[in-house]
Design an enzyme around this catalytic site. Structure first.
Site, PDB file in Angstrom:
ATOM      1  N   LYS A   1       0.841  -1.208   0.000  1.00  0.00           N
ATOM      2  CA  LYS A   1       0.000   0.000   0.000  1.00  0.00           C
ATOM      3  C   LYS A   1       0.875   1.256   0.000  1.00  0.00           C
ATOM      4  CE  LYS A   1      -1.849  -1.348   3.792  1.00  0.00           C
ATOM      5  NZ  LYS A   1      -2.634  -1.542   5.031  1.00  0.00           N
TER       6      LYS A   1
ATOM      7  N   GLY B   1      -7.713   4.200  10.267  1.00  0.00           N
ATOM      8  CA  GLY B   1      -8.317   2.923   9.873  1.00  0.00           C
ATOM      9  C   GLY B   1      -8.387   2.657   8.382  1.00  0.00           C
ATOM     10  N   THR B   2      -7.677   3.451   7.582  1.00  0.00           N
ATOM     11  CA  THR B   2      -7.743   3.227   6.120  1.00  0.00           C
ATOM     12  C   THR B   2      -7.254   1.824   5.748  1.00  0.00           C
ATOM     13  OG1 THR B   2      -5.601   4.326   5.963  1.00  0.00           O
ATOM     14  CG2 THR B   2      -7.524   5.613   5.333  1.00  0.00           C
ATOM     15  N   GLY B   3      -6.165   1.398   6.392  1.00  0.00           N
ATOM     16  CA  GLY B   3      -5.588   0.081   6.069  1.00  0.00           C
ATOM     17  C   GLY B   3      -6.533  -1.044   6.460  1.00  0.00           C
ATOM     18  N   CYS B   4      -7.131  -0.921   7.655  1.00  0.00           N
ATOM     19  CA  CYS B   4      -8.080  -1.946   8.128  1.00  0.00           C
ATOM     20  C   CYS B   4      -9.257  -2.047   7.164  1.00  0.00           C
ATOM     21  CB  CYS B   4      -8.625  -1.579   9.510  1.00  0.00           C
ATOM     22  SG  CYS B   4      -7.367  -1.419  10.767  1.00  0.00           S
TER      23      CYS B   4
ATOM     24  N   THR C   1      -7.777   9.815   8.176  1.00  0.00           N
ATOM     25  CA  THR C   1      -7.375   8.551   7.557  1.00  0.00           C
ATOM     26  C   THR C   1      -7.202   7.448   8.607  1.00  0.00           C
ATOM     27  OG1 THR C   1      -5.066   9.265   7.711  1.00  0.00           O
ATOM     28  CG2 THR C   1      -6.180   9.650   5.603  1.00  0.00           C
TER      29      THR C   1
HETATM   30  N1  LIG Z   1      -4.481  10.669   1.644  1.00  0.00           N
HETATM   31  C1  LIG Z   1      -4.874   9.604   0.934  1.00  0.00           C
HETATM   32  N2  LIG Z   1      -5.509   9.779  -0.248  1.00  0.00           N
HETATM   33  C2  LIG Z   1      -5.932   8.723  -0.988  1.00  0.00           C
HETATM   34  N3  LIG Z   1      -5.733   7.450  -0.629  1.00  0.00           N
HETATM   35  C3  LIG Z   1      -5.078   7.206   0.538  1.00  0.00           C
HETATM   36  C4  LIG Z   1      -4.627   8.268   1.387  1.00  0.00           C
HETATM   37  N4  LIG Z   1      -4.035   7.718   2.489  1.00  0.00           N
HETATM   38  C5  LIG Z   1      -4.138   6.383   2.347  1.00  0.00           C
HETATM   39  N5  LIG Z   1      -4.735   6.064   1.164  1.00  0.00           N
HETATM   40  C6  LIG Z   1      -5.047   4.724   0.659  1.00  0.00           C
HETATM   41  O1  LIG Z   1      -5.696   4.034   1.724  1.00  0.00           O
HETATM   42  C7  LIG Z   1      -5.349   2.655   1.700  1.00  0.00           C
HETATM   43  C8  LIG Z   1      -4.703   2.278   3.036  1.00  0.00           C
HETATM   44  O2  LIG Z   1      -3.338   2.632   2.969  1.00  0.00           O
HETATM   45  P1  LIG Z   1      -2.397   3.087   4.152  1.00  0.00           P
HETATM   46  O3  LIG Z   1      -1.014   2.944   3.617  1.00  0.00           O
HETATM   47  O4  LIG Z   1      -2.820   4.420   4.660  1.00  0.00           O
HETATM   48  O5  LIG Z   1      -2.758   1.986   5.241  1.00  0.00           O
HETATM   49  P2  LIG Z   1      -2.338   1.884   6.739  1.00  0.00           P
HETATM   50  O6  LIG Z   1      -1.153   2.744   7.011  1.00  0.00           O
HETATM   51  O7  LIG Z   1      -2.204   0.429   7.005  1.00  0.00           O
HETATM   52  O8  LIG Z   1      -3.603   2.478   7.505  1.00  0.00           O
HETATM   53  P3  LIG Z   1      -3.995   2.338   9.081  1.00  0.00           P
HETATM   54  O9  LIG Z   1      -2.758   1.937   9.825  1.00  0.00           O
HETATM   55  O10 LIG Z   1      -4.552   3.652   9.509  1.00  0.00           O
HETATM   56  O11 LIG Z   1      -5.088   1.299   9.135  1.00  0.00           O
HETATM   57  C9  LIG Z   1      -4.414   2.484   0.500  1.00  0.00           C
HETATM   58  O12 LIG Z   1      -5.178   2.134  -0.635  1.00  0.00           O
HETATM   59  C10 LIG Z   1      -3.816   3.873   0.335  1.00  0.00           C
HETATM   60  O13 LIG Z   1      -3.325   4.095  -0.961  1.00  0.00           O
HETATM   61  C1  LIG Z   2      -7.142  -2.272  16.894  1.00  0.00           C
HETATM   62  C2  LIG Z   2      -6.411  -1.623  15.783  1.00  0.00           C
HETATM   63  N1  LIG Z   2      -6.040  -2.370  14.731  1.00  0.00           N
HETATM   64  C3  LIG Z   2      -5.369  -1.795  13.699  1.00  0.00           C
HETATM   65  C4  LIG Z   2      -5.064  -0.446  13.728  1.00  0.00           C
HETATM   66  C5  LIG Z   2      -4.291   0.172  12.583  1.00  0.00           C
HETATM   67  O1  LIG Z   2      -5.010   1.070  11.922  1.00  0.00           O
HETATM   68  C6  LIG Z   2      -5.504   0.312  14.842  1.00  0.00           C
HETATM   69  N2  LIG Z   2      -5.241   1.642  14.936  1.00  0.00           N
HETATM   70  N3  LIG Z   2      -6.160  -0.303  15.853  1.00  0.00           N
END
Ligand SMILES: Nc1ncnc2c1ncn2[C@@H]1O[C@H](COP(=O)(O)OP(=O)(O)OP(=O)(O)O)[C@@H](O)[C@H]1O
Ligand SMILES: Cc1ncc(CO)c(N)n1
Length: 268
Positions: free
Chosen positions: A173, A206-209, A204
């Site tokens: 990602k 929880g975007t990854g979750c 942003t």
């Molecule tokens: N500012 C942004 N604009 C558009 N897309 C974004 C942005 N930030 C994150 N994304 C997208 O959101 C999704 C999650 O990516 P990200 O790398 O932020 O995950 P993460 O760091 O694991 O998130 P978290 O730890 O908050 O759950 C990916 O598809 C990424 O490209």
């Molecule tokens: C419980 C939990 N899982 C994953 C993440 C990563 O986004 C968070 N902030 N909290």
């Protein structure tokens, strides 16, 4: 109705973890179920405390679900520590498994270690080989592989290196890239790029979750991997675009934007 299971930590502020996953499953019209690995005390400003569940209650939650209900896809998120990883791997291996998406959650956006550093090896050795797809962000990819990633070319090399650790598919990602939010999918042969301009927002959390849960729901519906990721990327982009300014820090995304719009629901 397809049934999705998340094995992850609880986020008291509701945007990430179990709560974010269940909202995402519901937004995809799938039935969400959960195995809680840890309870976090967190909000939009940070993570303040974590209590890990005992291995026995983790195993019992998994067995309660699999002994009774068909699971069409699984997502694994926060797994905290070695004992948690071991019990998840051991218990899941008793069953014939549907597609499994592993989000190798390590450090929260606020900098808290959601995975104990000594558990990294167990995560790679025990869970990576069981995964259909892993979805590391850039700091996680750097931590796993031990080198810096600053552009799309190095993301591709990283995807190849991660693939050799056992998962069928890798999604690196790019949410942490400075200039674009492009994600790279690798299936062991081909690369697929999911391009998106960076949205200027602070919401942003929880975007990854939510991205990994959206992919899970799409896989449960039988989508092939590229289509599952493409649709999930569109979903998370919309969710980020309409993120909520709740709390004093990094607010959550809008898990139900499209549904509310279609239903004409006013929420502002
Ligand atoms: N500012 C942004 N604009 C558009 N897309 C974004 C942005 N930030 C994150 N994304 C997208 O959101 C999704 C999650 O990516 P990200 O790398 O932020 O995950 P993460 O760091 O694991 O998130 P978290 O730890 O908050 O759950 C990916 O598809 C990424 O490209
Ligand atoms: C419980 C939990 N899982 C994953 C993440 C990563 O986004 C968070 N902030 N909290």
């Amino acid at each position: 109705m397809k049934h999705c299971l998340t094995i992850a930590g609880s986020d008291s502020s509701g945007g990430a973890g179990i709560q974010g996953d269940l909202k995402t499953f519901s937004a995809h019209a799938t039935f969400g179920m959960s195995v809680i690995t840890a309870v976090t005390a967190q909000n939009t400003q940070g993570v303040f405390d974590v209590e890990d569940m005992n291995p026995s209650i983790i195993a019992n939650q998994i067995e309660a679900i699999f002994d009774d209900i068909v699971v069409h896809a699984i997502k694994i998120g926060m797994v905290s520590k070695i004992e948690t990883i071991e019990v998840i791997a051991k218990t899941l291996k008793k069953y014939s498994l549907p597609p499994l998406v592993l989000d190798p959650v390590m450090i929260s956006k606020s900098g808290y270690n959601l995975l104990k550093p000594e558990a990294k090896k167990a995560l790679i050795e025990k869970l990576f080989p069981m995964a259909t797809l892993i979805t590391p962000n850039l700091p996680e990819t750097e931590e796993i592989l031990g080198y810096k990633i600053k552009n799309l070319e190095v993301m591709k090399q990283a995807a190849k290196d991660l693939h050799s650790l056992g998962p069928d598919y890798i999604l690196v990602k790019g949410g942490h890239l400075a200039y674009t939010a492009t994600d790279i999918l690798y299936d062991g042969k081909n690369f697929y790029s999911f391009k998106q301009e960076r949205i200027k927002t602070t919401h942003t959390h929880g975007t990854g979750c939510s991205l990994s849960s959206a992919i899970t729901a799409n896989l449960a519906k039988g989508f092939p991997m590229t289509k599952a990721v493409k649709a999930a990327k569109e979903y998370i982009t919309t969710a980020i675009l309409h993120g909520f300014p709740i709390g004093k820090g990094v607010g959550p995304t809008h898990h139900f934007y499209e549904l509310y719009k279609k239903a004409g629901i006013q929420y502002e």
